[in-house]
Design a protein around this motif. Structure first.
Motif, short mmCIF file in Angstrom:
data_model
loop_
_atom_site.label_atom_id
_atom_site.label_comp_id
_atom_site.label_asym_id
_atom_site.label_seq_id
_atom_site.Cartn_x
_atom_site.Cartn_y
_atom_site.Cartn_z
N UNK A 292 9.49 8.35 -13.77
CA UNK A 292 8.66 8.10 -14.96
C UNK A 292 9.47 8.26 -16.24
N UNK A 293 9.12 7.52 -17.27
CA UNK A 293 9.73 7.69 -18.59
C UNK A 293 8.62 7.75 -19.63
N UNK A 294 9.01 8.04 -20.87
CA UNK A 294 8.05 8.09 -21.97
C UNK A 294 7.31 6.77 -22.11
N UNK B 210 25.06 6.60 -16.14
CA UNK B 210 24.84 8.01 -16.45
C UNK B 210 26.18 8.64 -16.84
N UNK B 211 26.19 9.30 -17.99
CA UNK B 211 27.43 9.90 -18.47
C UNK B 211 27.09 11.15 -19.28
N UNK B 212 28.13 11.87 -19.69
CA UNK B 212 27.85 13.06 -20.48
C UNK B 212 28.09 12.75 -21.95
N UNK B 213 27.64 13.70 -22.78
CA UNK B 213 27.42 13.44 -24.20
C UNK B 213 28.63 13.02 -25.01
N UNK C 93 22.70 9.44 -21.27
CA UNK C 93 22.83 10.85 -20.93
C UNK C 93 21.68 11.29 -20.03
N UNK C 94 21.79 12.49 -19.49
CA UNK C 94 20.78 12.97 -18.55
C UNK C 94 19.36 12.84 -19.08
N UNK C 95 19.15 13.22 -20.33
CA UNK C 95 17.79 13.16 -20.87
C UNK C 95 17.35 11.71 -21.13
N UNK D 287 17.45 9.34 -19.07
CA UNK D 287 16.71 8.84 -17.91
C UNK D 287 15.21 8.84 -18.23
N UNK D 288 14.72 10.02 -18.63
CA UNK D 288 13.28 10.19 -18.84
C UNK D 288 12.81 9.65 -20.19
N UNK E 217 20.78 15.67 -10.34
CA UNK E 217 19.94 15.48 -11.53
C UNK E 217 18.47 15.36 -11.15
N UNK F 131 17.25 18.78 -9.84
CA UNK F 131 17.16 19.75 -10.93
C UNK F 131 15.90 19.48 -11.75
N UNK F 132 15.61 18.21 -12.02
CA UNK F 132 14.40 17.94 -12.81
C UNK F 132 13.16 18.29 -12.01
N UNK G 42 19.92 21.06 -6.52
CA UNK G 42 19.50 20.96 -7.92
C UNK G 42 18.26 21.79 -8.24
N UNK H 171 26.35 19.06 -16.78
CA UNK H 171 25.82 18.51 -18.02
C UNK H 171 24.67 17.54 -17.76
N UNK H 172 24.86 16.67 -16.77
CA UNK H 172 23.82 15.70 -16.44
C UNK H 172 22.55 16.42 -15.94
N UNK I 143 20.77 18.17 -18.89
CA UNK I 143 20.12 17.24 -19.81
C UNK I 143 18.97 16.49 -19.14
N UNK I 144 19.13 16.18 -17.86
CA UNK I 144 18.03 15.52 -17.15
C UNK I 144 16.82 16.45 -17.12
N UNK J 249 9.35 15.09 -21.52
CA UNK J 249 8.38 14.10 -21.04
C UNK J 249 7.05 14.78 -20.70
#
Lengths: 337, 337
Positions: free
Chosen positions: A131-133, A178-181, A210-212, A214-215, A232, A235-236, B211, B230-231, B234-235, B242
């Motif tokens: 899901x995303x915003x 997907x990459x870091x900042x 970036x990781x955030x 995604x969402x 990722x 973790x979420x 994760x 990092x990913x 941030x994820x 969200x």
């Protein structure tokens, strides 16, 4: 056109008591589908009831792949398992897709062995919807591959974009990697080189996510190696569970807060429904010469039904043909290290 | 013993208007600390007010490292920046630690150049505290390194365990390594070999953590390479945002739901406070011959105060000595590839 889905009824934590009712509902709800229920006939029958639903066949299979079995052992020894027989049905053209909630590694190994890869694709990838915003996004790979070359990541991008184009009827879905900042050293070598390949690919490539992102819905398709993607995603999930637990604890703290929860129940239930991860159940094993969808092992009937729908959707919309066409346009790559 | 913290007042999205008030509060709340406010004197002074608080010094620095400046350029050209001067104060022994909300890459590059690494540590790592179901955990690396050897991951484990042992007075904190699930091919080669090194290290190594295990509190210290860390971080931040957005939207849907939100406000506020990420602000750059804490760039005074407290805590509890002692016990490693 009728879509036939082979269902590995024995896989997952619950087996036929979840998979069979979900398959029955699925057939009832979709006039254009039929299912082949694969597994121990005596395990499946009690859940079939006297449902007078057509479009249901049972295919007996004598073995079951257990959830923690070694994939290579399962591949060698479980030739009459429900999982293997379901995949065989796809190979033989008796089914358009198969769905299993069983052992991911075994499903991957068997699918790859039986179905083989699509032309030009070197590695299968696990692709899921998150899901995303603003809606949802497709992320791949989520754990099929732990060391990906830039060429593999490019192929994931092509497969993901083809999937979205086919299923959602959108010609130019955006693709990110997907990459870091920005602040840190930007990404490892494989990611940098993959970004170059994606830039030149003709895909609608938007660069780093970036990781955030995604969402936030930064891209319709987010490409990553399976190690990073898996971590990722989990973790979420872990953080979501933590937040849900804390919210529950706060509402259960006292009689007064329980009353508040009762009053706010309609809102809390709408929220819960909206973020219900079951509606995203069903990850596609992309890159094979056949449609294979992996359901979460702990799926209930609602969640398993989502995986069945995903499989049928992909078959109905010709995802495999779309990937093959797109790959045929792709200039051949140099041999990778 | 007085702990002196050098504060890069110019870093971050808000600069002195956040960093100076946070530093004043910090000094007021902790009788054993003093701060050296580093930056443009004319930028700092308006926020000092006539606060008759002792233990505060101002050190003028003429330059500012901007948030998106190239780290290598900043390292070469910004020798009188607030960031560089704050780090110099640690090097010269005038401060026990420094804190910056500025450009992470520049902070890392300057800290490494000025302070150098602790004996036996090849790479610095960014270590942050994350909430868990049962308390909190330390995760490193969160972005300083994108390609880590098994030996680097071992060193991260030693540094993380030493940090927790020192600051939390726990002799044998558990250490896990971030990996992907049992179902899939278990991890990449670097992670597998790092797990072997960690097993033989004498640390309280508990093996793989997935994760979701981070937030379940599977280990006191979770080791990973900076790209994955990092990913993952941030994820999870992205998913948290969200969920917060969806919850807010549901409570704002109508007059009735707004009323429900009002009724449930005490609970929602307690929840919000509990999951407030500001209380976890402040990531430590571990492995240097000096304590350097990075605050989030967008930190407000409350969040920046947490980073200041973390820096003081680490200085007070002799984290660097603890890491050095632990490294001295470690048999020398083979040269890495």
């Amino acid at each position: 056109m009728t879509i036939t889905v082979a269902v590995d009824c024995m896989g997952g934590d619950h087996g036929p008591q979840v998979t069979v009712p979900a398959a029955l509902d699925f057939v009832r709800e979709h006039a254009d589908v039929r299912v082949i229920l694969v597994g121990l006939a005596e395990g499946i029958k009690p859940f079939l009831g006297d449902a007078a639903v057509g479009r249901i066949a049972v295919r007996h299979a004598t073995e079951v792949v257990s959830m923690h079995e070694s994939p290579s052992l399962a591949l060698r020894s479980k030739k009459d398992s429900s999982m293997r027989v379901a995949i065989n049905l796809v190979k033989q053209g008796e089914a358009d897709a198969c769905v299993s909630a069983g052992n991911t590694g075994a499903l991957m190994a068997m699918s790859r062995f039986v179905l083989k890869m699509l032309p030009g694709i070197e590695r299968p990838a696990i692709c899921a919807v998150l899901p995303t915003l603003s809606g949802h996004t497709h992320v791949l790979d989520l754990g099929a591959n732990v060391d990906c070359s830039p060429e593999h990541l490019l192929q994931f991008g092509i497969m993901g974009a083809s999937l979205v184009a086919a299923v959602e009827h959108r010609e130019r879905p955006t693709v990110g990697i997907l990459n870091i900042g920005q602040e840190e050293i930007k990404g490892n070598d494989a990611v940098k080189r993959a970004a170059d390949l994606l830039t030149d690919s003709g895909l609608n490539f938007i660069g780093n996510v970036e990781g955030d992102g995604i969402y936030k819905g930064a891209a319709d398709v987010v490409v990553c190696d399976g190690f990073v993607g898996n971590v990722a995603l989990k973790a979420s999930e872990g953080l979501a569970q933590l937040l849900a637990t804390f919210l529950r604890q706060e509402f259960r703290r006292s009689l007064l807060t329980r009353l508040m929860a009762l009053l706010a129940l309609p809102v809390l239930q709408r929220f819960k429904k909206r973020v219900d991860h079951r509606q995203y159940n069903g990850a596609t094993l992309l890159g094979l010469r056949g449609i294979v969808v992996k359901s979460h092992g702990s799926a209930d009937a609602l969640a398993f039904g989502c995986a069945l729908r995903r499989a049928a959707d992909e078959a109905r919309n010709g995802v495999l043909a779309r990937i093959s066409e797109r790959m045929a346009q792709q200039p051949p790559l140099q041999e990778t290290a």
